[in-house]
Enzyme design. Structure first.
Site, PDB file in Angstrom:
ATOM      1  N   LYS A  22       0.833  -1.212   0.000  1.00 58.26           N
ATOM      2  CA  LYS A  22       0.000   0.000   0.000  1.00 58.26           C
ATOM      3  C   LYS A  22       0.862   1.254   0.000  1.00 58.26           C
ATOM      4  CE  LYS A  22      -2.000   1.873   3.997  1.00 58.26           C
ATOM      5  NZ  LYS A  22      -1.765   3.305   4.101  1.00 58.26           N
ATOM      6  N   ASN A  23       1.818   1.321   0.925  1.00 59.34           N
ATOM      7  CA  ASN A  23       2.520   2.593   1.097  1.00 59.34           C
ATOM      8  C   ASN A  23       3.539   2.870  -0.013  1.00 59.34           C
ATOM      9  OD1 ASN A  23       0.893   3.180   3.206  1.00 59.34           O
ATOM     10  ND2 ASN A  23       2.366   2.611   4.803  1.00 59.34           N
ATOM     11  N   ARG A  93      -4.350   9.996   3.521  1.00 58.85           N
ATOM     12  CA  ARG A  93      -3.057  10.551   3.911  1.00 58.85           C
ATOM     13  C   ARG A  93      -2.214  10.836   2.661  1.00 58.85           C
ATOM     14  NH1 ARG A  93      -1.552  13.595   7.628  1.00 58.85           N
ATOM     15  NH2 ARG A  93       0.690  13.710   7.803  1.00 58.85           N
ATOM     16  N   CYS A 117      -5.356   7.928   9.089  1.00 59.74           N
ATOM     17  CA  CYS A 117      -5.690   7.437  10.428  1.00 59.74           C
ATOM     18  C   CYS A 117      -5.409   8.494  11.485  1.00 59.74           C
ATOM     19  CB  CYS A 117      -4.874   6.185  10.733  1.00 59.74           C
ATOM     20  SG  CYS A 117      -5.239   4.798   9.651  1.00 59.74           S
ATOM     21  N   ARG A 122      -0.840  15.113  13.106  1.00 57.33           N
ATOM     22  CA  ARG A 122      -0.049  14.586  11.982  1.00 57.33           C
ATOM     23  C   ARG A 122       0.422  15.758  11.123  1.00 57.33           C
ATOM     24  NH1 ARG A 122      -2.341   9.020   9.461  1.00 57.33           N
ATOM     25  NH2 ARG A 122      -0.249   9.080   8.580  1.00 57.33           N
ATOM     26  N   PRO A 123       1.479  16.460  11.574  1.00 56.20           N
ATOM     27  CA  PRO A 123       1.913  17.660  10.862  1.00 56.20           C
ATOM     28  C   PRO A 123       2.586  17.340   9.522  1.00 56.20           C
ATOM     29  CG  PRO A 123       3.433  17.165  12.654  1.00 56.20           C
ATOM     30  CD  PRO A 123       2.340  16.138  12.714  1.00 56.20           C
ATOM     31  N   ILE A 124       2.673  18.357   8.634  1.00 53.23           N
ATOM     32  CA  ILE A 124       3.443  18.175   7.380  1.00 53.23           C
ATOM     33  C   ILE A 124       4.479  19.299   7.250  1.00 53.23           C
ATOM     34  CG2 ILE A 124       1.703  16.843   6.120  1.00 53.23           C
ATOM     35  CD1 ILE A 124       1.140  19.479   4.532  1.00 53.23           C
ATOM     36  N   ASP A 125       4.932  19.803   8.400  1.00 50.79           N
ATOM     37  CA  ASP A 125       5.913  20.899   8.363  1.00 50.79           C
ATOM     38  C   ASP A 125       7.205  20.505   7.646  1.00 50.79           C
ATOM     39  OD1 ASP A 125       5.968  19.258  10.850  1.00 50.79           O
ATOM     40  OD2 ASP A 125       7.862  20.305  11.170  1.00 50.79           O
ATOM     41  N   GLN A 126       7.620  19.249   7.746  1.00 49.84           N
ATOM     42  CA  GLN A 126       8.875  18.844   7.099  1.00 49.84           C
ATOM     43  C   GLN A 126       8.716  18.741   5.579  1.00 49.84           C
ATOM     44  OE1 GLN A 126      11.811  18.631   8.992  1.00 49.84           O
ATOM     45  NE2 GLN A 126      10.333  19.503  10.411  1.00 49.84           N
ATOM     46  N   ASP A 305       3.397   0.328  12.080  1.00 52.67           N
ATOM     47  CA  ASP A 305       2.168  -0.200  11.466  1.00 52.67           C
ATOM     48  C   ASP A 305       1.906  -1.664  11.835  1.00 52.67           C
ATOM     49  OD1 ASP A 305       1.856   2.280  10.363  1.00 52.67           O
ATOM     50  OD2 ASP A 305       2.679   1.738   8.410  1.00 52.67           O
ATOM     51  N   ARG A 397      -9.153   0.064   3.478  1.00 48.82           N
ATOM     52  CA  ARG A 397      -8.149   0.987   2.921  1.00 48.82           C
ATOM     53  C   ARG A 397      -6.813   0.289   2.674  1.00 48.82           C
ATOM     54  NH1 ARG A 397      -6.715   5.043   6.734  1.00 48.82           N
ATOM     55  NH2 ARG A 397      -5.118   5.300   5.181  1.00 48.82           N
TER      56      ARG A 397
HETATM   57  N1  EPU Z   1       6.170  14.284  11.342  1.00 45.89           N
HETATM   58  C1  EPU Z   1       6.398  15.601  11.655  1.00 45.89           C
HETATM   59  N2  EPU Z   1       6.395  16.517  10.627  1.00 45.89           N
HETATM   60  C2  EPU Z   1       6.190  16.151   9.330  1.00 45.89           C
HETATM   61  C3  EPU Z   1       5.961  14.809   9.021  1.00 45.89           C
HETATM   62  C4  EPU Z   1       5.962  13.890  10.056  1.00 45.89           C
HETATM   63  O1  EPU Z   1       6.589  15.972  12.809  1.00 45.89           O
HETATM   64  O2  EPU Z   1       6.211  17.031   8.443  1.00 45.89           O
HETATM   65  C5  EPU Z   1       6.194  13.273  12.439  1.00 45.89           C
HETATM   66  C6  EPU Z   1       4.846  12.592  12.606  1.00 45.89           C
HETATM   67  O3  EPU Z   1       3.987  13.333  13.444  1.00 45.89           O
HETATM   68  C7  EPU Z   1       5.272  11.241  13.180  1.00 45.89           C
HETATM   69  C8  EPU Z   1       6.626  10.981  12.509  1.00 45.89           C
HETATM   70  O4  EPU Z   1       7.087  12.240  12.044  1.00 45.89           O
HETATM   71  O5  EPU Z   1       5.460  11.374  14.555  1.00 45.89           O
HETATM   72  C9  EPU Z   1       6.598  10.014  11.342  1.00 45.89           C
HETATM   73  O6  EPU Z   1       5.627  10.416  10.375  1.00 45.89           O
HETATM   74  P1  EPU Z   1       5.757  10.052   8.825  1.00 45.89           P
HETATM   75  O7  EPU Z   1       5.786  11.319   8.060  1.00 45.89           O
HETATM   76  O8  EPU Z   1       6.879   9.086   8.636  1.00 45.89           O
HETATM   77  O9  EPU Z   1       4.388   9.328   8.546  1.00 45.89           O
HETATM   78  P2  EPU Z   1       3.468   9.432   7.258  1.00 45.89           P
HETATM   79  O10 EPU Z   1       4.319   9.616   6.049  1.00 45.89           O
HETATM   80  O11 EPU Z   1       2.357  10.362   7.497  1.00 45.89           O
HETATM   81  C10 EPU Z   1       3.600   6.897   6.667  1.00 45.89           C
HETATM   82  C11 EPU Z   1       2.633   5.781   6.465  1.00 45.89           C
HETATM   83  C12 EPU Z   1       2.040   5.370   7.802  1.00 45.89           C
HETATM   84  C13 EPU Z   1       3.160   4.972   8.758  1.00 45.89           C
HETATM   85  C14 EPU Z   1       4.205   6.088   8.860  1.00 45.89           C
HETATM   86  C15 EPU Z   1       5.433   5.685   9.666  1.00 45.89           C
HETATM   87  C16 EPU Z   1       1.813   6.236   4.248  1.00 45.89           C
HETATM   88  C17 EPU Z   1       0.687   6.674   3.389  1.00 45.89           C
HETATM   89  N3  EPU Z   1       1.577   6.232   5.552  1.00 45.89           N
HETATM   90  O12 EPU Z   1       2.857   7.968   7.224  1.00 45.89           O
HETATM   91  O13 EPU Z   1       1.277   4.211   7.513  1.00 45.89           O
HETATM   92  O14 EPU Z   1       2.633   4.735  10.045  1.00 45.89           O
HETATM   93  O15 EPU Z   1       4.651   6.462   7.537  1.00 45.89           O
HETATM   94  O16 EPU Z   1       6.031   4.561   9.125  1.00 45.89           O
HETATM   95  O17 EPU Z   1       2.874   5.863   3.759  1.00 45.89           O
HETATM   96  C18 EPU Z   1      -0.483   2.687   7.758  1.00 45.89           C
HETATM   97  O18 EPU Z   1      -0.135   2.180   6.672  1.00 45.89           O
HETATM   98  O19 EPU Z   1      -1.296   2.154   8.542  1.00 45.89           O
HETATM   99  C19 EPU Z   1       0.092   3.970   8.145  1.00 45.89           C
HETATM  100  C20 EPU Z   1      -0.455   4.743   9.053  1.00 45.89           C
END
Ligand code: EPU
Length: 428
Positions: A22-23, A93, A117, A122-126, A305, A397
């Site tokens: 999926k991811n 997401r 989820c 769940r920030p996207i600042d990075q 996960d 999903r």
């Molecule tokens: N984070 C920040 N700022 C950012 C981005 C992330 O502080 O700009 C923090 C998050 O709050 C979290 C950590 O960094 O504490 C990791 O977040 P990450 O960005 O790696 O997560 P994501 O990309 O939103 C993906 C998977 C998730 C999986 C995480 C961690 C997808 C679509 N989703 O999420 O998968 O838990 O990586 O491996 O790829 C799932 O499949 O069930 C799922 C939730």
């Protein structure tokens, strides 16, 4: 409202084929928008997140031809929009990947904030920090994220947290930027490597994917490619844990055992007998699992996960286990549901103390998110009696043909639709 009804207590036995990741799929599909020619994507999982992304890509103007249930051809040359509204992205997401892909394609993107989820904030600042480093201006307009750049220029980006999403989004935006982009403290998950392999197969120049430093030298054009997505590490892990939890004997096929190392290591600690082959893994378990401590971390650590699923197995272990969540702020919302089934789990901040009980009791429960839902299925398969799992759209999903796959392993699981007058059983 659909639900799963499970009559548990039977050991799983047999073979199950794992689908595409999926991811990886949710990153690779938006990446097709960067190509100047049609692409064929194979081994797509049959899950609702993939259908939703394909609808969004169709809405942007691309031509999609479904070749078979896991293969599509996408022609992005007809894309005529850079806007992905909330209605189109349906709270996914991965909708955030349209920001990087559309920025990379046409230097602008307007995308609804991502859903997904609920694990707390769940920030996207990075992601935004990366786009800005490449020269984009990012603003919020009418609730939409708007990113725009006169042109994208390669740059160095140090991620303050190891983020899968930010690493992917920056790769997407940088692949056609002018010059060299370096992502430091990058995520190393197998799906990051898969995305880099796909982009490189289209003519991109990406080095270091799978390490903490990824170097992307921008190219002008990306050509078409035919690409097969890697197997889903989390779907594979979920079936392994379900087999262990029911005292079963299961072989999972179409997997990359190397991607499963941390999961296999923990299952061996719980007493499972595991044999790895080139593209398959067999697991056998007898008796109650042993206690074991687990801490989730970015790859190659134990994947977050898989945290709800392994915690469910440990709920019937001999002794007390501690499961610590190292990625998300709040990923223990499922514990309340497991407690309804007799589990003895105390959550204290980012750790859960699990005192094993001999068995779980069947009960009506809910899937509070995708992997929590998988954990409820495992719990239902373990418990004697009838467990119902509601809110299963979360599970759809990320798990393809779940009922068929578990039934092939001998499970008694059905999908019911409450709205159907006749209570028709789907996928029976
Ligand atoms: N984070 C920040 N700022 C950012 C981005 C992330 O502080 O700009 C923090 C998050 O709050 C979290 C950590 O960094 O504490 C990791 O977040 P990450 O960005 O790696 O997560 P994501 O990309 O939103 C993906 C998977 C998730 C999986 C995480 C961690 C997808 C679509 N989703 O999420 O998968 O838990 O990586 O491996 O790829 C799932 O499949 O069930 C799922 C939730």
């Amino acid at each position: 409202m659909e639900k799963f009804v499970i009559n548990g207590g039977k050991p799983l036995k047999g073979t199950v084929r794992i689908g595409g990741a999926k991811n990886a799929a949710v990153a690779i599909l938006p990446a097709v928008l960067l190509s100047d020619e049609p692409c064929i994507i194979e081994n797509l999982p049959e899950i609702s997140d993939v259908s939703a992304l394909l609808r969004a890509i169709d809405f942007l103007g691309a031509k999609i031809r479904v070749i078979d249930k896991s293969t599509v051809e996408i022609d992005p040359t007809t894309v005529n929009s850079f806007v992905v509204t909330k209605r189109i992205s349906e709270g996914m997401r991965a909708s955030s990947y349209f920001l990087g892909a559309l920025l990379g394609r046409c230097n602008k993107a307007r995308v609804a904030p991502p859903g997904g989820c609920d694990f707390g904030v769940r920030p996207i600042d990075q992601h935004i920090k990366g786009f800005e480093a490449l020269g984009a201006k990012v603003t919020i307009e009418n609730g939409m994220i708007f990113a725009k750049a006169p042109s994208l220029v390669g740059s160095s980006v140090y991620l303050d947290v190891v983020s899968v999403g930010a690493t992917i989004n920056i790769m997407l935006a940088a692949v056609k930027a002018n010059g060299l982009t370096v992502i430091e403290n990058a995520a190393r998950e197998p799906h990051i490597v898969d995305l880099a392999n796909f982009l490189n197969s289209m003519g991109a120049n990406i080095m270091g994917a799978g390490t903490g430093v990824i170097k992307i030298r921008g190219v002008r054009h990306l050509h078409g490619a035919s690409y097969s997505i890697i197997p889903d590490q989390i779907e594979a892990g979920t079936y392994l844990v379900a087999a262990a939890a029911t005292g079963g004997d299961v072989t999972i096929t179409n997997v990359t055992p190397k991607h499963l190392e941390s999961i296999i290591a923990k299952l061996i600690e719980t007493g499972a007998d595991i044999t790895e082959y080139d593209e398959s893994v067999n697991i056998k378990m007898t008796g109650r699992p042993k206690k074991c401590n687990v801490k989730t971390m970015p790859h190659p650590g134990f994947p977050t996960d898989m945290q709800p699923q392994i915690a469910t197995l440990l709920a019937i272990s001999e002794g007390t286990s501690i499961v610590t969540e190292g990625v998300w702020d709040n990923r223990f919302r499922y514990v309340e549901q497991l407690t309804l089934m007799g589990a003895d789990i105390q959550v204290d901040g980012k750790s859960a103390v699990i005192t094993g009980v001999p068995r779980l009791k069947a009960a009506p429960v809910r899937a509070v998110d995708l992997r929590a839902g998988a954990a409820m299925i495992i719990a239902g398969l373990m418990a004697k009696g009838t467990t119902t799992v509601e809110d299963i759209d979360h599970i759809d999903r990320g798990y393809e043909n779940l009922v068929e796959k578990f039934r092939e392993l001998g499970a008694d699981i059905k999908r019911y639709d409450d709205h159907s007058e006749l209570n028709i059983v789907k996928n029976a």
